[in-house]
Write a protein that holds these residues in place. Structure first.
Motif, PDB file in Angstrom:
ATOM      1  N   HIS B 205       0.840  -0.980  -0.097  1.00 34.17           N
ATOM      2  CA  HIS B 205       0.420  -0.439   0.080  1.00 34.17           C
ATOM      3  C   HIS B 205       1.056   1.383   0.256  1.00 34.17           C
ATOM      4  O   HIS B 205       0.401   1.930  -1.003  1.00 34.17           O
ATOM      5  CB  HIS B 205      -0.950   0.286   1.290  1.00 34.17           C
ATOM      6  N   VAL B 206       2.139   1.700   0.734  1.00 34.48           N
ATOM      7  CA  VAL B 206       2.868   1.746   0.555  1.00 34.48           C
ATOM      8  C   VAL B 206       3.366   2.794  -0.505  1.00 34.48           C
ATOM      9  O   VAL B 206       3.817   3.491  -0.953  1.00 34.48           O
ATOM     10  CB  VAL B 206       3.925   1.959   2.152  1.00 34.48           C
ATOM     11  N   ASP B 207       4.045   1.807  -1.431  1.00 38.11           N
ATOM     12  CA  ASP B 207       4.992   1.405  -2.463  1.00 38.11           C
ATOM     13  C   ASP B 207       3.141   1.907  -3.251  1.00 38.11           C
ATOM     14  O   ASP B 207       3.632   2.223  -4.766  1.00 38.11           O
ATOM     15  CB  ASP B 207       5.012  -0.297  -2.417  1.00 38.11           C
ATOM     16  N   GLY B 208       2.105   1.886  -3.484  1.00 43.44           N
ATOM     17  CA  GLY B 208       1.521   2.417  -3.973  1.00 43.44           C
ATOM     18  C   GLY B 208       0.319   1.827  -4.309  1.00 43.44           C
ATOM     19  O   GLY B 208      -0.426   2.275  -6.200  1.00 43.44           O
ATOM     20  N   ALA B 209       0.662   0.831  -3.887  1.00 47.95           N
ATOM     21  CA  ALA B 209      -0.235  -0.508  -5.104  1.00 47.95           C
ATOM     22  C   ALA B 209      -1.333  -0.503  -4.246  1.00 47.95           C
ATOM     23  O   ALA B 209      -1.739  -0.342  -3.558  1.00 47.95           O
ATOM     24  CB  ALA B 209       0.753  -1.747  -5.073  1.00 47.95           C
ATOM     25  N   GLY B 210      -2.953  -0.695  -5.646  1.00 49.16           N
ATOM     26  CA  GLY B 210      -3.597  -1.213  -5.549  1.00 49.16           C
ATOM     27  C   GLY B 210      -3.975  -2.532  -4.376  1.00 49.16           C
ATOM     28  O   GLY B 210      -3.516  -3.481  -4.893  1.00 49.16           O
ATOM     29  N   PRO B 211      -5.409  -2.743  -4.211  1.00 45.90           N
ATOM     30  CA  PRO B 211      -6.435  -3.355  -3.684  1.00 45.90           C
ATOM     31  C   PRO B 211      -5.882  -4.818  -4.641  1.00 45.90           C
ATOM     32  O   PRO B 211      -5.580  -6.212  -4.324  1.00 45.90           O
ATOM     33  CB  PRO B 211      -7.312  -3.297  -3.174  1.00 45.90           C
ATOM     34  N   PHE B 212      -6.210  -5.001  -5.886  1.00 47.37           N
ATOM     35  CA  PHE B 212      -6.610  -5.611  -6.418  1.00 47.37           C
ATOM     36  C   PHE B 212      -4.287  -6.391  -6.784  1.00 47.37           C
ATOM     37  O   PHE B 212      -4.229  -6.951  -7.052  1.00 47.37           O
ATOM     38  CB  PHE B 212      -6.946  -5.390  -7.572  1.00 47.37           C
ATOM     39  N   ARG B 213      -4.165  -4.962  -7.506  1.00 48.05           N
ATOM     40  CA  ARG B 213      -2.690  -5.140  -7.344  1.00 48.05           C
ATOM     41  C   ARG B 213      -1.955  -6.469  -6.538  1.00 48.05           C
ATOM     42  O   ARG B 213      -1.257  -7.064  -6.551  1.00 48.05           O
ATOM     43  CB  ARG B 213      -1.954  -3.703  -7.601  1.00 48.05           C
ATOM     44  N   THR B 214      -2.360  -5.454  -5.106  1.00 51.36           N
ATOM     45  CA  THR B 214      -1.513  -6.116  -3.905  1.00 51.36           C
ATOM     46  C   THR B 214      -1.844  -7.393  -4.345  1.00 51.36           C
ATOM     47  O   THR B 214      -1.183  -8.498  -4.110  1.00 51.36           O
ATOM     48  CB  THR B 214      -2.343  -5.872  -2.758  1.00 51.36           C
ATOM     49  N   PHE B 215      -3.161  -8.167  -4.170  1.00 51.12           N
ATOM     50  CA  PHE B 215      -3.959  -9.376  -4.463  1.00 51.12           C
ATOM     51  C   PHE B 215      -3.133 -10.254  -5.448  1.00 51.12           C
ATOM     52  O   PHE B 215      -2.289 -11.541  -5.036  1.00 51.12           O
ATOM     53  CB  PHE B 215      -4.912  -9.593  -4.670  1.00 51.12           C
ATOM     54  N   PHE B 216      -2.490  -9.529  -6.721  1.00 50.49           N
ATOM     55  CA  PHE B 216      -1.964 -10.241  -7.844  1.00 50.49           C
ATOM     56  C   PHE B 216      -0.599 -10.595  -7.783  1.00 50.49           C
ATOM     57  O   PHE B 216      -0.105 -11.623  -7.703  1.00 50.49           O
ATOM     58  CB  PHE B 216      -3.295  -9.851  -9.063  1.00 50.49           C
ATOM     59  N   SER B 217      -0.473  -9.187  -6.905  1.00 55.31           N
ATOM     60  CA  SER B 217       1.405  -9.625  -7.591  1.00 55.31           C
ATOM     61  C   SER B 217       2.054  -9.838  -5.830  1.00 55.31           C
ATOM     62  O   SER B 217       3.086  -9.963  -5.812  1.00 55.31           O
ATOM     63  CB  SER B 217       2.042  -8.442  -8.165  1.00 55.31           C
ATOM     64  N   ILE B 218       0.855  -9.685  -5.236  1.00 56.94           N
ATOM     65  CA  ILE B 218       2.048  -9.709  -3.967  1.00 56.94           C
ATOM     66  C   ILE B 218       1.160 -11.681  -2.565  1.00 56.94           C
ATOM     67  O   ILE B 218       2.136 -11.899  -2.648  1.00 56.94           O
ATOM     68  CB  ILE B 218       1.553  -8.817  -2.486  1.00 56.94           C
ATOM     69  N   MET B 219      -0.052 -11.209  -2.740  1.00 58.04           N
ATOM     70  CA  MET B 219      -0.806 -12.310  -1.967  1.00 58.04           C
ATOM     71  C   MET B 219      -0.590 -13.732  -2.439  1.00 58.04           C
ATOM     72  O   MET B 219      -0.651 -14.660  -2.082  1.00 58.04           O
ATOM     73  CB  MET B 219      -1.979 -11.776  -1.811  1.00 58.04           C
TER      74      MET B 219
END
Lengths: 293, 321
Positions: B205-219
């Motif tokens: 989030h701090v790096d500016g990723a939205g919730p779906f970006r976070t979901f697909f590329s981190i989680m």
């Protein structure tokens, strides 16, 4: 969009994530669920331009319970075998998990073997296998395990109450079925056993506890929260077990027998009976489970 | 109050040690026998199938032939291959099951993540519904689902669209997390994501990723273990399902399940027509076992390929709490 508070935005995002399920739940679960209830009180006629319902009150339930020649018997048999098999499966899978948790050579292979039935001993294959001549001659029938006579005579020697004896007999006869239905449960218990902190075992060893005491006073309380989940899972699994004759009966009644209405009534009686038993058992067990909070 | 180690105490200890060593050996032997016995019960159906698939008719009649065929033949493999229309039915089934299980994995992960990480109104109710879908036996929904897909979109008013005999019902249900035992997969993923540290998402989030970006590329990449578990389970259950499959594909007989279920009947009928109605029931046994092998071997191969990671994965999923 900018003015929306952080919480609202997060709530909306969360709703987007679960939205597929909400749509699917309404379209492919809730709607058929209610439809099924309506069918069970109606006469269903299906044509090219849709289906029509004529209300018949409780007639379908009467047909299922009083007219159909084998429904009541199948229902009692299914429920009985579920009540007998669920505890047996849980005890057995916990036992195997304890065995597989000990260090020995070939443990990895053993774990895979015990999981195999989940992969190949279900569905269509098992459905047909029950009728196979060769399987029955080579393994002494699917209902009896090799050497079950020895065990049976062993238990007759013990002077046990009739009910206990009968239960053990049936369990021995059902050993193959129980082993085959335990795949997931064994792995889950095994994972639970591995989550018990080593320090607790060390402490009880220092206190001089035997293996038996350690199991009941340390291991069992810690994994006991898994038991209600596994009861529910085992019961759910028994719905779709190939030896669940209820499934065949309901399908046959719908498409080749007394029709959709009676078939729905049959399914509802089955569901209500199972749900009542399940709710009672889970309530009972949860009161006694140890939660580590 | 430490006791001084006396002579007797020491020998007592040694005796206890030797006794426990002996007990350990006895236990190891007993455990091995037990495990071997149970493993035999599990594997024996497979061995029966392999043995039966090579037997010739004389071997089936010959009571002195046990597990190992005396006059082995490959004839059944050839016949059943044709009867099952194997290349085509295998391809169709693999396509359908792969598509369905991939969709199930995606949708259940998505839904499970939403339930694990976000707060929204009626969240408890939604999760309750997930569990409820599990407890209701599929028997209850079979007929209305069948009618629902027969007159799809009409809600009881008109003809609607007939989706029977198309893969659409499966894809629709898989995509919305309401396919075979999908409640369990949602539950597994929810538990897994609940156990993951929040700091990962905060950093994203701090790096500016939205919730779906976070979901697909981190989680998602971090959830490989449970993803593999639910993929294997969903594949195996879909592959083995005959309840939904034979209901939704009532006319089309080109899937492996239909071919498999049909081959026994068809072959028996053909055989009886040829040999008269006295043809004994045992005739079917080689056909049955060969067909079973054709049916389950692709699944076993997949499981054999993934088993190491699968078993390790189950231990790391949230099922244990």
């Amino acid at each position: 969009m900018r003015k929306m508070s952080m919480d609202t935005r997060r709530a909306l995002t969360g709703i987007v994530f679960v939205l597929p399920f909400v749509i699917g739940f309404i379209a492919f679960f809730l709607y058929p669920f209610i439809l099924s209830l309506m069918f069970s009180f109606s006469d269903v006629s299906v044509g090219a331009s849709g289906y029509e319902l004529t209300s018949v009150g409780l007639e379908n339930y009467e047909s299922a319970l009083l007219v159909h020649e084998s429904y009541v018997r199948t229902l009692t048999e299914t429920v009985q075998s579920m009540l007998a098999n669920v505890p047996a499966i849980l005890i057995f899978s916990l036992f195997v998990a304890v065995l597989l948790n000990q260090p020995f050579r070939g443990r990895g292979v053993a774990r895979v073997v015990f999981f195999l039935p989940v992969i190949f001993n279900c569905g269509a294959v098992l459905l047909i296998e029950n009728y196979d001549f060769l399987t029955n001659t080579l393994t002494g029938g699917s209902a009896a395990s090799p050497g079950s006579e020895i065990v049976t005579s062993l238990f007759y020697g013990l002077k046990l109450p009739q009910g206990v004896l009968g239960y053990i007999m049936n369990a021995v006869r059902a050993v193959p079925d129980i082993i085959k239905a335990s795949g997931i449960q064994i792995l889950v218990f095994l994972a639970g056993l591995q989550s018990v902190p080593e320090s607790l075992y060390e402490a009880s060893a220092i206190e001089g506890a035997t293996g038996w005491e350690t199991f009941w006073k340390v291991t069992f309380p810690i994994i006991s929260p898994l038991i209600p989940t596994m009861i529910v899972y085992t019961v759910i699994d028994s719905f779709t077990a190939p030896n669940n004759r209820m499934m065949e009966l309901i399908q046959n009644t719908a498409f080749r027998g007394m029709g959709y209405g009676v078939s729905s009534a049959m399914a509802w009686i089955y569901f209500v009976v199972i749900a009542a038993i399940l709710a009672f058992v889970v309530w009972l067990v949860s009161k006694w489970v140890f939660y580590q909070e | 109050m430490a006791q001084p180690i006396t002579e007797t105490h020491g020998s007592d200890l040694r005796r206890r040690f030797e006794k426990s060593k002996f007990q350990g050996l006895v236990w190891a032997i007993a455990r091995t026998l037990l495990l071997l016995g149970m493993a035999f019960i599990i594997v024996s159906p497979l061995l029966v199938k392999i043995s039966g698939s090579f037997m010739s008719l004389e071997d089936v009649y010959d009571s002195s032939v046990g597990w190992i065929p005396r006059r082995p033949t490959l004839e059944h493999y050839r016949v059943v291959f044709q009867f099952m229309n194997y290349p085509r039915s295998l391809l169709l089934t693999t396509l359908l099951v792969t598509a369905v299980s991939l969709l199930q994995v995606i949708s259940c992960t998505f839904i499970g993540y939403g339930l694990a990480r976000y707060d929204f109104p009626f969240k408890g109710l939604v999760f309750g519904c997930v569990l409820f879908t599990l407890v209701v036996p599929p028997q209850l929904l079979l007929v209305p689902l069948y009618i629902n897909f027969r007159y799809f979109g009409a809600f009881g008013m008109g003809p609607g669209v007939n989706l029977l005999n198309t893969p659409l019902p499966f894809l629709l249900m898989a995509g919305t997390g309401t396919g075979i035992k999908n409640g369990l997969f949602i539950y597994i993923m929810r538990q897994y994501f609940k156990g993951m540290p929040r700091s990962l998402e905060e950093a994203a989030h701090v790096d500016g990723a939205g919730p779906f970006r976070t979901f697909f590329s981190i989680m998602l990449p971090a959830a490989q273990a449970p993803l593999l578990v639910i993929f294997v389970l969903s594949f195996a259950w879909q592959w083995n399902d005959y309840f939904y499959t034979t209901t939704i594909f009532q006319a089309k007989n080109d899937l492996l399940v239909h071919r498999y279920l049909g081959v026994v009947q068809d072959y028996m009928l053909a055989f009886r027509e040829e040999h008269g109605f006295d043809a004994p029931f045992e005739m079917s046994t080689m056909i049955l076992n060969t067909a079973s092998l054709y049916y389950i071997v692709p699944l076993l191969a997949l499981f054999g390929f993934l088993q190491g990671r699968f078993i390790a994965g189950i231990e790391r999923t949230g099922l244990v709490g």
